[in-house]
Design a protein around this motif. Structure first.
Motif, PDB file in Angstrom:
ATOM      1  N   LYS A  35       0.834  -1.200   0.000  1.00 33.99           N
ATOM      2  CA  LYS A  35       0.000   0.000   0.000  1.00 33.99           C
ATOM      3  C   LYS A  35       0.865   1.245   0.000  1.00 33.99           C
ATOM      4  CE  LYS A  35      -4.111  -1.937   2.213  1.00 33.99           C
ATOM      5  NZ  LYS A  35      -5.073  -1.821   3.341  1.00 33.99           N
ATOM      6  N   VAL A  36       0.399   2.254  -0.685  1.00 35.35           N
ATOM      7  CA  VAL A  36       1.002   3.583  -0.669  1.00 35.35           C
ATOM      8  C   VAL A  36      -0.107   4.566  -0.337  1.00 35.35           C
ATOM      9  CG1 VAL A  36       2.094   5.392  -2.058  1.00 35.35           C
ATOM     10  CG2 VAL A  36       2.855   3.018  -2.301  1.00 35.35           C
ATOM     11  N   ASN A  37       0.111   5.396   0.639  1.00 31.15           N
ATOM     12  CA  ASN A  37      -0.925   6.325   1.100  1.00 31.15           C
ATOM     13  C   ASN A  37      -2.214   5.597   1.467  1.00 31.15           C
ATOM     14  OD1 ASN A  37       0.849   8.511   0.554  1.00 31.15           O
ATOM     15  ND2 ASN A  37       0.203   8.529  -1.592  1.00 31.15           N
ATOM     16  N   ASP A  38      -2.019   4.423   2.117  1.00 31.80           N
ATOM     17  CA  ASP A  38      -3.135   3.596   2.586  1.00 31.80           C
ATOM     18  C   ASP A  38      -4.021   3.062   1.460  1.00 31.80           C
ATOM     19  OD1 ASP A  38      -2.460   3.794   5.299  1.00 31.80           O
ATOM     20  OD2 ASP A  38      -3.457   5.742   5.446  1.00 31.80           O
ATOM     21  N   LYS A  39      -3.499   3.045   0.241  1.00 32.84           N
ATOM     22  CA  LYS A  39      -4.269   2.541  -0.896  1.00 32.84           C
ATOM     23  C   LYS A  39      -3.465   1.460  -1.604  1.00 32.84           C
ATOM     24  CE  LYS A  39      -6.603   4.088  -5.127  1.00 32.84           C
ATOM     25  NZ  LYS A  39      -6.834   5.242  -6.037  1.00 32.84           N
ATOM     26  N   ARG A  40      -4.151   0.406  -2.022  1.00 32.09           N
ATOM     27  CA  ARG A  40      -3.501  -0.675  -2.748  1.00 32.09           C
ATOM     28  C   ARG A  40      -2.809  -0.159  -3.999  1.00 32.09           C
ATOM     29  NH1 ARG A  40      -6.683  -5.625  -5.703  1.00 32.09           N
ATOM     30  NH2 ARG A  40      -6.131  -4.480  -7.579  1.00 32.09           N
ATOM     31  N   VAL A  41      -1.573  -0.595  -4.202  1.00 37.58           N
ATOM     32  CA  VAL A  41      -0.815  -0.092  -5.345  1.00 37.58           C
ATOM     33  C   VAL A  41      -1.290  -0.715  -6.651  1.00 37.58           C
ATOM     34  CG1 VAL A  41       1.242   0.278  -3.929  1.00 37.58           C
ATOM     35  CG2 VAL A  41       0.986  -1.882  -5.218  1.00 37.58           C
ATOM     36  N   ILE A  42      -0.941  -0.052  -7.744  1.00 36.90           N
ATOM     37  CA  ILE A  42      -1.022  -0.637  -9.084  1.00 36.90           C
ATOM     38  C   ILE A  42       0.348  -1.265  -9.323  1.00 36.90           C
ATOM     39  CG2 ILE A  42      -1.319  -0.189 -11.548  1.00 36.90           C
ATOM     40  CD1 ILE A  42      -2.940   2.337 -10.678  1.00 36.90           C
ATOM     41  N   TYR A  43       0.395  -2.576  -9.454  1.00 37.86           N
ATOM     42  CA  TYR A  43       1.671  -3.289  -9.428  1.00 37.86           C
ATOM     43  C   TYR A  43       2.064  -3.749 -10.825  1.00 37.86           C
ATOM     44  CZ  TYR A  43       5.422  -6.109  -7.422  1.00 37.86           C
ATOM     45  OH  TYR A  43       6.647  -6.619  -7.087  1.00 37.86           O
ATOM     46  N   PHE A  44       3.137  -3.136 -11.356  1.00 36.42           N
ATOM     47  CA  PHE A  44       3.595  -3.424 -12.711  1.00 36.42           C
ATOM     48  C   PHE A  44       4.939  -4.138 -12.736  1.00 36.42           C
ATOM     49  CE2 PHE A  44       0.880   0.202 -14.449  1.00 36.42           C
ATOM     50  CZ  PHE A  44       0.082  -0.618 -15.222  1.00 36.42           C
ATOM     51  N   THR A  45       5.418  -4.643 -11.597  1.00 34.42           N
ATOM     52  CA  THR A  45       6.765  -5.216 -11.576  1.00 34.42           C
ATOM     53  C   THR A  45       6.766  -6.720 -11.309  1.00 34.42           C
ATOM     54  OG1 THR A  45       6.958  -4.395  -9.314  1.00 34.42           O
ATOM     55  CG2 THR A  45       8.018  -3.109 -11.029  1.00 34.42           C
ATOM     56  N   GLY A  46       5.716  -7.400 -11.735  1.00 33.86           N
ATOM     57  CA  GLY A  46       5.714  -8.860 -11.649  1.00 33.86           C
ATOM     58  C   GLY A  46       6.727  -9.502 -12.568  1.00 33.86           C
ATOM     59  N   ASN A  47       7.296  -8.722 -13.500  1.00 34.06           N
ATOM     60  CA  ASN A  47       8.402  -9.224 -14.327  1.00 34.06           C
ATOM     61  C   ASN A  47       9.728  -9.156 -13.589  1.00 34.06           C
ATOM     62  OD1 ASN A  47       8.464  -6.443 -14.325  1.00 34.06           O
ATOM     63  ND2 ASN A  47       8.964  -6.242 -16.503  1.00 34.06           N
ATOM     64  N   SER A  48       9.705  -8.651 -12.361  1.00 32.92           N
ATOM     65  CA  SER A  48      10.896  -8.612 -11.512  1.00 32.92           C
ATOM     66  C   SER A  48      10.678  -9.450 -10.252  1.00 32.92           C
ATOM     67  CB  SER A  48      11.214  -7.161 -11.136  1.00 32.92           C
ATOM     68  OG  SER A  48      12.392  -7.087 -10.375  1.00 32.92           O
ATOM     69  N   LEU A  49       9.571  -9.205  -9.557  1.00 34.72           N
ATOM     70  CA  LEU A  49       9.183 -10.007  -8.403  1.00 34.72           C
ATOM     71  C   LEU A  49       7.665 -10.022  -8.313  1.00 34.72           C
ATOM     72  CD1 LEU A  49       9.930 -11.616  -5.821  1.00 34.72           C
ATOM     73  CD2 LEU A  49       9.794  -9.442  -4.578  1.00 34.72           C
ATOM     74  N   GLY A  50       7.086 -11.201  -8.426  1.00 35.21           N
ATOM     75  CA  GLY A  50       5.643 -11.330  -8.337  1.00 35.21           C
ATOM     76  C   GLY A  50       5.136 -11.079  -6.924  1.00 35.21           C
ATOM     77  N   LEU A  51       3.860 -10.740  -6.828  1.00 30.34           N
ATOM     78  CA  LEU A  51       3.235 -10.538  -5.525  1.00 30.34           C
ATOM     79  C   LEU A  51       3.104 -11.865  -4.779  1.00 30.34           C
ATOM     80  CD1 LEU A  51       0.329  -8.068  -6.415  1.00 30.34           C
ATOM     81  CD2 LEU A  51       2.490  -7.536  -5.266  1.00 30.34           C
ATOM     82  N   GLN A  52       2.898 -11.751  -3.459  1.00 29.59           N
ATOM     83  CA  GLN A  52       2.745 -12.943  -2.625  1.00 29.59           C
ATOM     84  C   GLN A  52       1.294 -13.448  -2.664  1.00 29.59           C
ATOM     85  OE1 GLN A  52       2.539 -13.973   2.081  1.00 29.59           O
ATOM     86  NE2 GLN A  52       4.283 -12.698   1.464  1.00 29.59           N
ATOM     87  N   PRO A  53       1.076 -14.690  -3.085  1.00 27.62           N
ATOM     88  CA  PRO A  53      -0.266 -15.260  -2.964  1.00 27.62           C
ATOM     89  C   PRO A  53      -0.625 -15.476  -1.495  1.00 27.62           C
ATOM     90  CG  PRO A  53       1.076 -16.497  -4.548  1.00 27.62           C
ATOM     91  CD  PRO A  53       2.009 -15.598  -3.786  1.00 27.62           C
TER      92      PRO A  53
END
Length: 425
Positions: free
Chosen positions: A30-48
């Motif tokens: 989160k940034v500023n208490d809001k869920r981010v728009i995540y564009f870097t799954g080509n570097s490190l994917g999010l945690q399931p």
């Protein structure tokens, strides 16, 4: 399909998306208490979210069983890696016996080159792509140096044409033919990390083998991202990391592929270790190496089960979804992002240049964008406003709209934040 740059249209696309609910199975920063728009799954994917349960299971078995967990855990540790055979074979288009998990990516490529890079006095050259990922470049340099060759002589890079961002297939094939009888190995990244270009693995593999070389692939940006048919394409070997599109966690275990045509070839050298030894006789501690049949015979050490647990959580999610559904959304959401970029470019009278190929057959879940006239300050603005993306010098941002957890509304919101960042500078 005719796209619209409106929130209502983006929401409509999300309502039609059969994978839309999977975004709620991931944990977003989160940034500023809001869920981010995540564009870097080509570097490190999010945690399931399911990952923790897989790790906790191993931790609990370790606590309650200690060493006996190797045989009596819910998922016994001594054959834990075998649970990857079926789901990974579906992801990369292989036979279950052709895939395994072990080590990390560059380690596996080095180990596979022990078997498949066997230079001679006359056939010793390696073909790779220009601007390969640095780890691959270092690997090539150290391998040819180890064998007594000079990198500037033994490593042949396929160049981009003047003024072009991507490598033409015809130039790859021409270079293979030109090197000819001196060619020992072709080893290219299936998807170029910088531009997002997808190479024609089938055609290049056939051409390299016709020239008498072995052909391998670094699939770091390809596995879990593009449709692969490694067995049918007759690829000799391949390896990939699991922490990008397959969301297994930072620096986690690598997968590797060895075509079945090599499984019974006793003339192939390899660096051996006891976990690659005959499974049924492994604990007899025999002095002579008898490799497991298949890719498992390239394993060396007891596998890191705590590291494999999150990877297993991921591949089981992939088994639920299927590559065809992932690729269908990948193509649509990437096209929508491309549309958004063009629309914002017009609205701000900018000069964006998408250097990733526009042909859907030559790209996957990444658009690399030259922000001509913009600097690092725009990237910093995006990051501060909840868009997690990737900056590459001189002024390229890489955007990966990963289909498992990115939404169409994310694409719309990104466009609005990008527009505001340019107009407010």
């Amino acid at each position: 399909m005719t796209f619209l740059n409106t929130r209502e249209f983006a929401k409509q696309l999300d309502s039609e998306d059969t994978l839309n609910q999977y975004q709620y199975q991931f944990i977003f920063p989160k940034v500023n208490d809001k869920r981010v728009i995540y564009f870097t799954g080509n570097s490190l994917g999010l945690q399931p979210k399911r990952t923790k349960a897989y790790i906790d299971e191993v931790m609990n078995d370790w606590a309650e069983l200690a060493v006996e967990g190797h045989f009596y855990a819910q998922k016994p540790w001594w054959d834990y890696q075998e649970r990857f055979a079926e789901p990974l074979s579906e992801i990369v288009g292989a036979l279950p016996s052709e895939v395994t998990v072990m080590n990390t990516l560059t380690v596996n490529l080095h180990l596979l080159m022990v078997s498949f890079y066997q230079p001679t006095a006359t056939r010793y050259k390696i073909i790779c792509e220009e601007k390969a990922f640095p780890s691959d470049q270092y690997m090539f340099q150290s391998q040819v140096d180890f064998h007594g060759y000079k990198p500037e002589d033994a490593i042949v890079e396929i160049k981009r044409r003047e003024g072009e961002h991507n490598i033409r297939l015809e130039d790859v094939l021409a270079k293979i033919e030109e090197v000819g009888d001196e060619l020992a190995l072709v080893l290219i990244g299936g998807v170029n990390y910088y531009t997002g270009q997808v190479f024609d693995i089938k055609t290049i593999t056939a051409a390299g083998q016709k020239a008498g070389a072995k052909v391998g692939w670094d699939l770091a940006h390809a596995a879990g991202n593009i449709k692969l048919q490694l067995h049918d394409w007759n690829v000799d070997f391949a390896a990939w990391c699991s922490y990008k599109y397959m969301n297994s966690g930072p620096g986690n275990a690598s997968g590797c592929f060895v075509h079945e045509k090599h499984h019974n070839d006793s003339s192939l050298p390899r660096f051996a270790g006891w976990w690659g030894h005959n499974k049924e006789r492994r604990f007899k501690m025999e002095p002579v190496f008898d490799p497991v049949h298949g890719a498992g015979g390239w394993q060396i050490s007891n596998l890191p089960v705590l590291a494999l647990a999150p990877y297993l959580a991921s591949v089981e999610m992939f088994a639920e979804v299927g590559m065809d559904a992932l690729i269908a959304k990948r193509d649509r959401i990437t096209s929508y992002l491309e549309f958004i970029l063009h629309e914002i470019d017009k609205e701000v009278k900018g000069n964006f240049e998408i250097i990733t190929p526009s042909d859907p057959e030559e790209r996957a879940s990444q658009l690399s964008v030259f922000l001509h006239g913009e600097g690092r300050n725009l990237f910093d603005y995006l990051m501060k406003n909840g868009v997690i993306t990737d900056w590459r010098e001189p002024n390229v941002i890489r955007l990966a709209p990963v289909p498992l957890y990115c939404s169409y509304e994310d694409m719309y919101d990104f466009g609005q934040i990008l527009k505001k960042g340019i107009l407010e500078k």
